[in-house]
Scaffold this active site. Sequence first.
Site, PDB file in Angstrom:
ATOM      1  N   LYS A 148       0.833  -1.206   0.000  1.00 18.63           N
ATOM      2  CA  LYS A 148       0.000   0.000   0.000  1.00 18.63           C
ATOM      3  C   LYS A 148       0.863   1.250   0.000  1.00 18.63           C
ATOM      4  O   LYS A 148       0.654   2.177  -0.789  1.00 18.63           O
ATOM      5  CB  LYS A 148      -0.916   0.027   1.247  1.00 18.63           C
ATOM      6  CG  LYS A 148      -1.804  -1.194   1.402  1.00 18.63           C
ATOM      7  CD  LYS A 148      -2.672  -1.130   2.651  1.00 18.63           C
ATOM      8  CE  LYS A 148      -1.944  -1.109   3.979  1.00 18.63           C
ATOM      9  NZ  LYS A 148      -1.262  -2.387   4.321  1.00 18.63           N
ATOM     10  N   ARG A 180      -9.679   0.863   8.505  1.00 20.54           N
ATOM     11  CA  ARG A 180      -9.301  -0.478   8.948  1.00 20.54           C
ATOM     12  C   ARG A 180     -10.391  -1.153   9.737  1.00 20.54           C
ATOM     13  O   ARG A 180     -10.214  -2.301  10.153  1.00 20.54           O
ATOM     14  CB  ARG A 180      -8.062  -0.377   9.851  1.00 20.54           C
ATOM     15  CG  ARG A 180      -6.744  -0.574   9.126  1.00 20.54           C
ATOM     16  CD  ARG A 180      -5.654  -0.266  10.120  1.00 20.54           C
ATOM     17  NE  ARG A 180      -4.471  -1.043   9.924  1.00 20.54           N
ATOM     18  CZ  ARG A 180      -3.383  -0.593   9.285  1.00 20.54           C
ATOM     19  NH1 ARG A 180      -3.374   0.584   8.726  1.00 20.54           N
ATOM     20  NH2 ARG A 180      -2.319  -1.348   9.202  1.00 20.54           N
ATOM     21  N   ARG A 225      12.600  -5.816   5.615  1.00 20.40           N
ATOM     22  CA  ARG A 225      12.722  -4.453   5.071  1.00 20.40           C
ATOM     23  C   ARG A 225      13.407  -3.497   6.047  1.00 20.40           C
ATOM     24  O   ARG A 225      13.316  -3.649   7.268  1.00 20.40           O
ATOM     25  CB  ARG A 225      11.362  -3.905   4.662  1.00 20.40           C
ATOM     26  CG  ARG A 225      10.500  -3.493   5.814  1.00 20.40           C
ATOM     27  CD  ARG A 225       9.197  -2.880   5.349  1.00 20.40           C
ATOM     28  NE  ARG A 225       8.262  -2.840   6.443  1.00 20.40           N
ATOM     29  CZ  ARG A 225       7.004  -2.460   6.329  1.00 20.40           C
ATOM     30  NH1 ARG A 225       6.507  -2.091   5.185  1.00 20.40           N
ATOM     31  NH2 ARG A 225       6.229  -2.444   7.383  1.00 20.40           N
ATOM     32  N   ARG A 234      11.443  -0.640  11.432  1.00 16.13           N
ATOM     33  CA  ARG A 234      10.293  -0.329  12.280  1.00 16.13           C
ATOM     34  C   ARG A 234      10.243  -1.291  13.458  1.00 16.13           C
ATOM     35  O   ARG A 234      10.476  -2.478  13.291  1.00 16.13           O
ATOM     36  CB  ARG A 234       9.005  -0.449  11.455  1.00 16.13           C
ATOM     37  CG  ARG A 234       8.707   0.810  10.685  1.00 16.13           C
ATOM     38  CD  ARG A 234       7.568   0.684   9.715  1.00 16.13           C
ATOM     39  NE  ARG A 234       6.368   0.007  10.179  1.00 16.13           N
ATOM     40  CZ  ARG A 234       5.273  -0.126   9.443  1.00 16.13           C
ATOM     41  NH1 ARG A 234       5.226   0.398   8.219  1.00 16.13           N
ATOM     42  NH2 ARG A 234       4.223  -0.762   9.901  1.00 16.13           N
ATOM     43  N   ARG A 264      -0.467  -8.297  13.450  1.00 16.46           N
ATOM     44  CA  ARG A 264      -1.009  -7.311  12.491  1.00 16.46           C
ATOM     45  C   ARG A 264      -1.859  -8.009  11.423  1.00 16.46           C
ATOM     46  O   ARG A 264      -2.912  -7.511  11.024  1.00 16.46           O
ATOM     47  CB  ARG A 264       0.137  -6.512  11.848  1.00 16.46           C
ATOM     48  CG  ARG A 264       0.760  -5.501  12.828  1.00 16.46           C
ATOM     49  CD  ARG A 264       2.171  -5.096  12.446  1.00 16.46           C
ATOM     50  NE  ARG A 264       2.271  -4.454  11.162  1.00 16.46           N
ATOM     51  CZ  ARG A 264       3.442  -4.269  10.521  1.00 16.46           C
ATOM     52  NH1 ARG A 264       4.575  -4.656  11.073  1.00 16.46           N
ATOM     53  NH2 ARG A 264       3.464  -3.684   9.349  1.00 16.46           N
TER      54      ARG A 264
END
Length: 217
Positions: free
Chosen positions: A14, A88, A127, A161, A172
């Site tokens: 996204k 969400r 990442r 993160r 998540r």
Amino acid sequence: MMNIILLGPPGAGKGTQAARLQANRAMIQLSTGDMLREARASGSPIGEKVKAIMDAGELVSDAIVTALIGERLDAAGNRGAIFDGFPRTQAQAEALDLLLAERGRILDHVIELVVDEDELVRRIVGRFTCANCGAPHHDEFKRPTVTAVCDVCGSTEFKRRPDDNEQTVRTRMAEYRAKTAPILPYYEQRGLVRRVDGMASVDEVAAAIDAILDGGA
Ligand code: AP5
């Protein structure tokens, strides 16, 4: 003025696609994840409140994220909006309808990035970004050309993160399945949902989204 939602689980792409659309079109990326991370970094009362929730991979309250989106929408002027990571929950979806209607905006498309969850865990856990310019990198898929040097700006500082570890990513994903995926029928009833294969390459996903926005798909 086009308004679109990018919907998909963590790591679906996204943010990658929203940033590209913002760069290529007169549209603004409205990412609640980025807004919440900015609030944390600034040490604001909201930032302090949401820190533990985000680090556990759970959803922040509807009231907080809806207020953040409303503020940014007011600052968007005549630009179209790309909603990235919002809504969400069903309550957020209904709140967004109200925010748009109050501003004379119409929702054009809800683009669902369809993905394979196990592959997403690899995407997310690997990442990292340049601490200086924010350029994205990945342990497996996009290592810096020169080891530990940013391809874009040459910095040697990188960051990850805090919620990008496997356990939090699984939470998540579970939050997405339990609270976010169930809002799809709300948009399907209105004929707004378009599906894109999020497992294709970044360029292929971008081309599929462009075709939808340009009315060719
Ligand atoms: P948020 O920041 O929104 O995180 P997320 O939804 O978990 O999504 P990500 O940013 O992890 O993934 P993405 O889909 O943007 O993928 P990306 O482009 O980065 O939210 C974080 C937290 O904030 C939540 O857990 C919650 O606590 C809170 N929050 C936020 N919004 C909220 C709301 N509305 N309500 C309540 N709480 C909220 O791509 C991932 C990786 O894959 C990158 O490395 C990228 O380079 C790579 N990649 C992307 N596309 C491809 C591709 N096609 N092929 C190969 N690699 C790709």
